[in-house]
Design a protein around this motif. Structure first.
Motif, PDB file in Angstrom:
ATOM      1  N   MET A 206      -6.004   0.995 -10.922  1.00 50.55           N
ATOM      2  CA  MET A 206      -5.397   0.774  -9.610  1.00 50.55           C
ATOM      3  C   MET A 206      -5.275  -0.718  -9.299  1.00 50.55           C
ATOM      4  SD  MET A 206      -6.600   3.882  -7.120  1.00 50.55           S
ATOM      5  CE  MET A 206      -8.372   3.648  -7.260  1.00 50.55           C
ATOM      6  N   ILE A 207      -6.256  -1.514  -9.734  1.00 51.37           N
ATOM      7  CA  ILE A 207      -6.151  -2.969  -9.547  1.00 51.37           C
ATOM      8  C   ILE A 207      -5.015  -3.515 -10.399  1.00 51.37           C
ATOM      9  CG2 ILE A 207      -7.307  -5.172 -10.000  1.00 51.37           C
ATOM     10  CD1 ILE A 207      -9.965  -3.758  -9.281  1.00 51.37           C
ATOM     11  N   ALA A 208      -4.964  -3.103 -11.664  1.00 52.02           N
ATOM     12  CA  ALA A 208      -3.941  -3.617 -12.577  1.00 52.02           C
ATOM     13  C   ALA A 208      -2.532  -3.303 -12.080  1.00 52.02           C
ATOM     14  CB  ALA A 208      -4.154  -3.026 -13.973  1.00 52.02           C
ATOM     15  N   CYS A 209      -2.346  -2.125 -11.505  1.00 47.95           N
ATOM     16  CA  CYS A 209      -1.019  -1.692 -11.051  1.00 47.95           C
ATOM     17  C   CYS A 209      -0.789  -1.961  -9.563  1.00 47.95           C
ATOM     18  CB  CYS A 209      -0.831  -0.204 -11.334  1.00 47.95           C
ATOM     19  SG  CYS A 209      -0.953   0.237 -13.078  1.00 47.95           S
ATOM     20  N   ASN A 210      -1.779  -2.552  -8.905  1.00 50.67           N
ATOM     21  CA  ASN A 210      -1.702  -2.842  -7.464  1.00 50.67           C
ATOM     22  C   ASN A 210      -1.434  -1.571  -6.655  1.00 50.67           C
ATOM     23  OD1 ASN A 210      -1.986  -4.705  -5.345  1.00 50.67           O
ATOM     24  ND2 ASN A 210       0.231  -4.888  -5.124  1.00 50.67           N
ATOM     25  N   ILE A 211      -2.112  -0.493  -7.027  1.00 53.92           N
ATOM     26  CA  ILE A 211      -1.995   0.781  -6.318  1.00 53.92           C
ATOM     27  C   ILE A 211      -3.017   0.805  -5.184  1.00 53.92           C
ATOM     28  CG2 ILE A 211      -2.297   3.286  -6.517  1.00 53.92           C
ATOM     29  CD1 ILE A 211      -1.452   2.980  -9.475  1.00 53.92           C
ATOM     30  N   PRO A 212      -2.621   1.145  -3.962  1.00 50.27           N
ATOM     31  CA  PRO A 212      -3.586   1.224  -2.865  1.00 50.27           C
ATOM     32  C   PRO A 212      -4.733   2.162  -3.226  1.00 50.27           C
ATOM     33  CG  PRO A 212      -1.356   1.378  -2.007  1.00 50.27           C
ATOM     34  CD  PRO A 212      -1.249   1.451  -3.504  1.00 50.27           C
ATOM     35  N   MET A 230       2.261   8.082  13.410  1.00 48.94           N
ATOM     36  CA  MET A 230       2.523   8.549  12.050  1.00 48.94           C
ATOM     37  C   MET A 230       3.680   7.793  11.405  1.00 48.94           C
ATOM     38  SD  MET A 230       3.461  12.380  10.654  1.00 48.94           S
ATOM     39  CE  MET A 230       1.913  13.084  11.219  1.00 48.94           C
ATOM     40  N   ASP A 231       4.724   7.516  12.179  1.00 51.26           N
ATOM     41  CA  ASP A 231       5.878   6.799  11.628  1.00 51.26           C
ATOM     42  C   ASP A 231       5.475   5.416  11.141  1.00 51.26           C
ATOM     43  OD1 ASP A 231       7.529   8.935  12.139  1.00 51.26           O
ATOM     44  OD2 ASP A 231       8.224   8.164  14.073  1.00 51.26           O
ATOM     45  N   LEU A 232       4.657   4.721  11.924  1.00 49.57           N
ATOM     46  CA  LEU A 232       4.205   3.392  11.525  1.00 49.57           C
ATOM     47  C   LEU A 232       3.367   3.477  10.263  1.00 49.57           C
ATOM     48  CD1 LEU A 232       3.850   0.362  11.996  1.00 49.57           C
ATOM     49  CD2 LEU A 232       1.945   0.900  13.557  1.00 49.57           C
ATOM     50  N   PHE A 233       2.459   4.452  10.196  1.00 48.31           N
ATOM     51  CA  PHE A 233       1.610   4.589   9.017  1.00 48.31           C
ATOM     52  C   PHE A 233       2.462   4.865   7.773  1.00 48.31           C
ATOM     53  CE2 PHE A 233      -0.778   7.236   6.009  1.00 48.31           C
ATOM     54  CZ  PHE A 233      -1.845   6.394   5.748  1.00 48.31           C
ATOM     55  N   GLU A 234       3.451   5.725   7.884  1.00 48.05           N
ATOM     56  CA  GLU A 234       4.288   6.037   6.727  1.00 48.05           C
ATOM     57  C   GLU A 234       5.093   4.827   6.275  1.00 48.05           C
ATOM     58  OE1 GLU A 234       6.532   9.454   7.927  1.00 48.05           O
ATOM     59  OE2 GLU A 234       4.889  10.858   7.479  1.00 48.05           O
ATOM     60  N   LYS A 235       5.509   3.981   7.208  1.00 45.82           N
ATOM     61  CA  LYS A 235       6.198   2.737   6.840  1.00 45.82           C
ATOM     62  C   LYS A 235       5.256   1.796   6.101  1.00 45.82           C
ATOM     63  CE  LYS A 235       9.590   2.807  10.591  1.00 45.82           C
ATOM     64  NZ  LYS A 235      10.033   2.163  11.869  1.00 45.82           N
ATOM     65  N   ILE A 236       4.020   1.701   6.595  1.00 49.10           N
ATOM     66  CA  ILE A 236       3.025   0.853   5.943  1.00 49.10           C
ATOM     67  C   ILE A 236       2.747   1.372   4.533  1.00 49.10           C
ATOM     68  CG2 ILE A 236       0.600   0.131   5.973  1.00 49.10           C
ATOM     69  CD1 ILE A 236       2.195  -1.298   8.093  1.00 49.10           C
ATOM     70  N   GLU A 237       2.576   2.683   4.408  1.00 49.67           N
ATOM     71  CA  GLU A 237       2.292   3.289   3.114  1.00 49.67           C
ATOM     72  C   GLU A 237       3.438   3.051   2.134  1.00 49.67           C
ATOM     73  OE1 GLU A 237       0.217   7.455   1.978  1.00 49.67           O
ATOM     74  OE2 GLU A 237       2.154   7.643   2.995  1.00 49.67           O
ATOM     75  N   GLU A 238       4.668   3.231   2.603  1.00 50.10           N
ATOM     76  CA  GLU A 238       5.826   3.012   1.740  1.00 50.10           C
ATOM     77  C   GLU A 238       5.929   1.563   1.302  1.00 50.10           C
ATOM     78  OE1 GLU A 238      10.701   3.667   1.794  1.00 50.10           O
ATOM     79  OE2 GLU A 238       9.503   4.070   3.586  1.00 50.10           O
ATOM     80  N   SER A 239       5.646   0.641   2.237  1.00 48.98           N
ATOM     81  CA  SER A 239       5.687  -0.783   1.910  1.00 48.98           C
ATOM     82  C   SER A 239       4.661  -1.131   0.847  1.00 48.98           C
ATOM     83  CB  SER A 239       5.429  -1.608   3.176  1.00 48.98           C
ATOM     84  OG  SER A 239       5.320  -2.983   2.869  1.00 48.98           O
ATOM     85  N   CYS A 240       3.470  -0.565   0.952  1.00 42.48           N
ATOM     86  CA  CYS A 240       2.421  -0.829  -0.038  1.00 42.48           C
ATOM     87  C   CYS A 240       2.784  -0.260  -1.396  1.00 42.48           C
ATOM     88  CB  CYS A 240       1.087  -0.247   0.440  1.00 42.48           C
ATOM     89  SG  CYS A 240       0.425  -1.042   1.919  1.00 42.48           S
ATOM     90  N   LEU A 241       3.363   0.927  -1.414  1.00 38.06           N
ATOM     91  CA  LEU A 241       3.763   1.546  -2.681  1.00 38.06           C
ATOM     92  C   LEU A 241       4.875   0.756  -3.362  1.00 38.06           C
ATOM     93  CD1 LEU A 241       3.641   5.325  -1.755  1.00 38.06           C
ATOM     94  CD2 LEU A 241       2.168   4.117  -3.374  1.00 38.06           C
ATOM     95  N   ASN A 242       5.712   0.101  -2.582  1.00 37.50           N
ATOM     96  CA  ASN A 242       6.786  -0.713  -3.146  1.00 37.50           C
ATOM     97  C   ASN A 242       6.267  -1.976  -3.828  1.00 37.50           C
ATOM     98  OD1 ASN A 242       8.834   1.032  -2.375  1.00 37.50           O
ATOM     99  ND2 ASN A 242       9.178   0.017  -0.411  1.00 37.50           N
ATOM    100  N   LYS A 243       4.993  -2.286  -3.625  1.00 38.38           N
ATOM    101  CA  LYS A 243       4.400  -3.495  -4.217  1.00 38.38           C
ATOM    102  C   LYS A 243       3.586  -3.193  -5.460  1.00 38.38           C
ATOM    103  CE  LYS A 243       4.281  -5.838   0.260  1.00 38.38           C
ATOM    104  NZ  LYS A 243       3.428  -6.379   1.354  1.00 38.38           N
ATOM    105  N   THR A 244       3.629  -1.948  -5.935  1.00 43.73           N
ATOM    106  CA  THR A 244       2.944  -1.640  -7.187  1.00 43.73           C
ATOM    107  C   THR A 244       3.654  -2.350  -8.337  1.00 43.73           C
ATOM    108  OG1 THR A 244       4.256   0.370  -7.487  1.00 43.73           O
ATOM    109  CG2 THR A 244       2.124   0.598  -6.356  1.00 43.73           C
ATOM    110  N   ARG A 245       2.932  -2.542  -9.435  1.00 43.60           N
ATOM    111  CA  ARG A 245       3.499  -3.286 -10.553  1.00 43.60           C
ATOM    112  C   ARG A 245       3.220  -2.582 -11.879  1.00 43.60           C
ATOM    113  NH1 ARG A 245      -0.636  -7.209  -8.484  1.00 43.60           N
ATOM    114  NH2 ARG A 245      -2.567  -6.719  -9.581  1.00 43.60           N
ATOM    115  N   ASP A 246       3.993  -2.941 -12.910  1.00 43.32           N
ATOM    116  CA  ASP A 246       3.815  -2.373 -14.232  1.00 43.32           C
ATOM    117  C   ASP A 246       2.591  -2.982 -14.910  1.00 43.32           C
ATOM    118  OD1 ASP A 246       6.037  -0.758 -14.008  1.00 43.32           O
ATOM    119  OD2 ASP A 246       7.382  -2.306 -14.795  1.00 43.32           O
ATOM    120  N   PHE A 247       2.047  -2.257 -15.861  1.00 46.18           N
ATOM    121  CA  PHE A 247       0.879  -2.714 -16.609  1.00 46.18           C
ATOM    122  C   PHE A 247       1.170  -2.520 -18.090  1.00 46.18           C
ATOM    123  CE2 PHE A 247      -3.389  -1.581 -18.433  1.00 46.18           C
ATOM    124  CZ  PHE A 247      -3.943  -2.852 -18.336  1.00 46.18           C
ATOM    125  N   LYS A 248       1.165  -3.596 -18.857  1.00 49.71           N
ATOM    126  CA  LYS A 248       1.616  -3.532 -20.245  1.00 49.71           C
ATOM    127  C   LYS A 248       0.494  -3.396 -21.269  1.00 49.71           C
ATOM    128  CE  LYS A 248       1.846  -8.588 -20.837  1.00 49.71           C
ATOM    129  NZ  LYS A 248       2.708  -9.717 -21.208  1.00 49.71           N
TER     130      LYS A 248
END
Length: 378
Positions: A206-212, A230-248
């Motif tokens: 989760m650290i390597a992929c920046n997963i919440p 709930m709408d605000l939380f879902e926006k926050i959650e979506e924003s965090c998921l968009n910041k995940t990264r690949d791990f090679k």
């Protein structure tokens, strides 16, 4: 707000908060204070790896006796946070010569709250220590009383992915903190050679992929608050998921016990991380590194408190295995058997004091270099 953590994790928690965008971050004793809005409170609960709880202070005042305490608690606008049909629970910690019994403080505060509701609404909310709609935290330091709302509920180490464990599993927040203290950012191959139920490997992925880290958590306390958005939380959650990264690189979880391997696979599946973590059944003491690339190793060997073992033999085998089979490896492990470390036969390049539950422990690093296969001496 206040983020609670373990001893020794204050600096890395403060760094986490700053990277998320917190303001006025200040380290304390097993806690870090910070400023942020409601959305940031949601993000902190979802994304902080080394926080145990996020508290939202709502009132602070000096109190010198039980009547002043009662009056102070009753003066708070509880109708802003609690409906008469809701339930609540109070948890108190005291470090004071004036007030010495936390349970008494909780009862007095409960009386103040229910009396206020009876006086204004004619009815009172109920106390429910198992599933409250609102969890109230009271902290008294000498004569200073701080009342906070617990936005997390159960400790944030309950990530939601670990359904099965071995004996004395490592706490998820402790595991994440150890990984961050070791400098793990996903910059190389990773291995936990004594994986137990897989917590270190899962947190490493989760650290390597920046997963919440709390993406799989079933609920947070703030979801029952009157101002839950709930709408605000879902926006926050979506924003965090968009910041995940690949791990090679690769992450390997190994253990010699078939039961541990089964539990590790189950937990990895629950965390949706099967594509990132390889599980192997094998004895670390009979293993060796499989390639020439740098390896980051972090593990939590069994302690004498968990299993009966001979420290001289066990820690000697750790040192021998690292020297023989793992050149080009930064090896970290945590142990409460501080005396046993002298049998490793290598000089650690770092030694960090941490606590595993109530056990004072050391997180140690051994740098194994290619060619000489010897530890670097400082």
């Amino acid at each position: 707000m206040v983020a609670k953590t373990f001893y020794g994790f204050e600096e890395i928690l403060a760094n986490e908060l700053r990277s998320l965008g917190a303001e006025k971050v200040q380290e304390g004793n097993r806690m870090v204070s910070f400023y942020g809005d409601k959305g940031f409170m949601y993000k902190a609960n979802l994304c902080l790896r080394t926080a145990l709880k996020i508290l939202k202070p709502i009132a602070t005042k000096k109190v010198r006796n039980e009547q002043q305490l009662y009056t102070f608690i009753q003066s708070i606008r509880w109708m802003d946070y609690l409906d008469v049909s809701d339930s609540f629970a109070i948890y108190t910690t005291v470090n004071s010569t004036i007030f010495t019994h936390s349970h008494f403080i909780s009862l007095k505060a409960k009386d103040a709250i229910v009396d206020k509701f009876r006086n204004t609404k004619g009815r009172r909310p109920n106390v429910d220590t198992d599933y409250p709609d609102l969890t109230i935290n009271i902290h008294i330091q000498q004569d200073l009383c701080t009342v906070s709302l617990d936005s997390s509920g159960g400790s944030l180490h309950h990530r939601g992915y670990r359904q099965v464990t071995n004996i004395a599993p490592i706490n998820e927040v402790l595991a994440a903190g150890i990984l961050l203290l070791s400098g793990w950012k996903g910059q190389s191959h990773f291995m936990d050679p004594m994986c137990g139920s897989g917590t270190l490997a899962i947190e490493a992925a989760m650290i390597a992929c920046n997963i919440p880290p709390n993406l799989n958590r079933k609920e947070f306390a703030f979801e029952k608050w009157l101002d839950w958005d709930m709408d605000l939380f879902e926006k926050i959650e979506e924003s965090c998921l968009n910041k995940t990264r690949d791990f090679k690189y690769s992450i390997t979880a190994m253990d010699k016990a078939p039961s541990a391997i089964r539990k590790t696979r189950d937990n990895i599946r629950n965390a949706n991380l099967e594509e990132f973590i390889k599980v192997e059944e094998g004895n670390f003491f009979e293993s060796e590194k499989k390639n020439e690339e740098t390896l980051h190793m972090v593990f939590n060997p069994p302690y004498g408190e968990r299993l009966q073992l001979n420290p001289e033999v066990f820690y000697g085998e750790i040192g021998d295995t690292l020297k023989r089979g793992y050149p080009g490896t930064n090896a970290w492990f945590i142990t409460s058997n501080i005396e046993g470390l002298k049998y490793v036969g290598l000089r650690p390049s770092r030694k960090i004091k941490v606590f595993n539950g109530k056990l004072e422990s050391r997180l140690v690093k051994y740098e194994m270099y290619k060619g000489s296969k010897k530890a670097k001496y400082n």
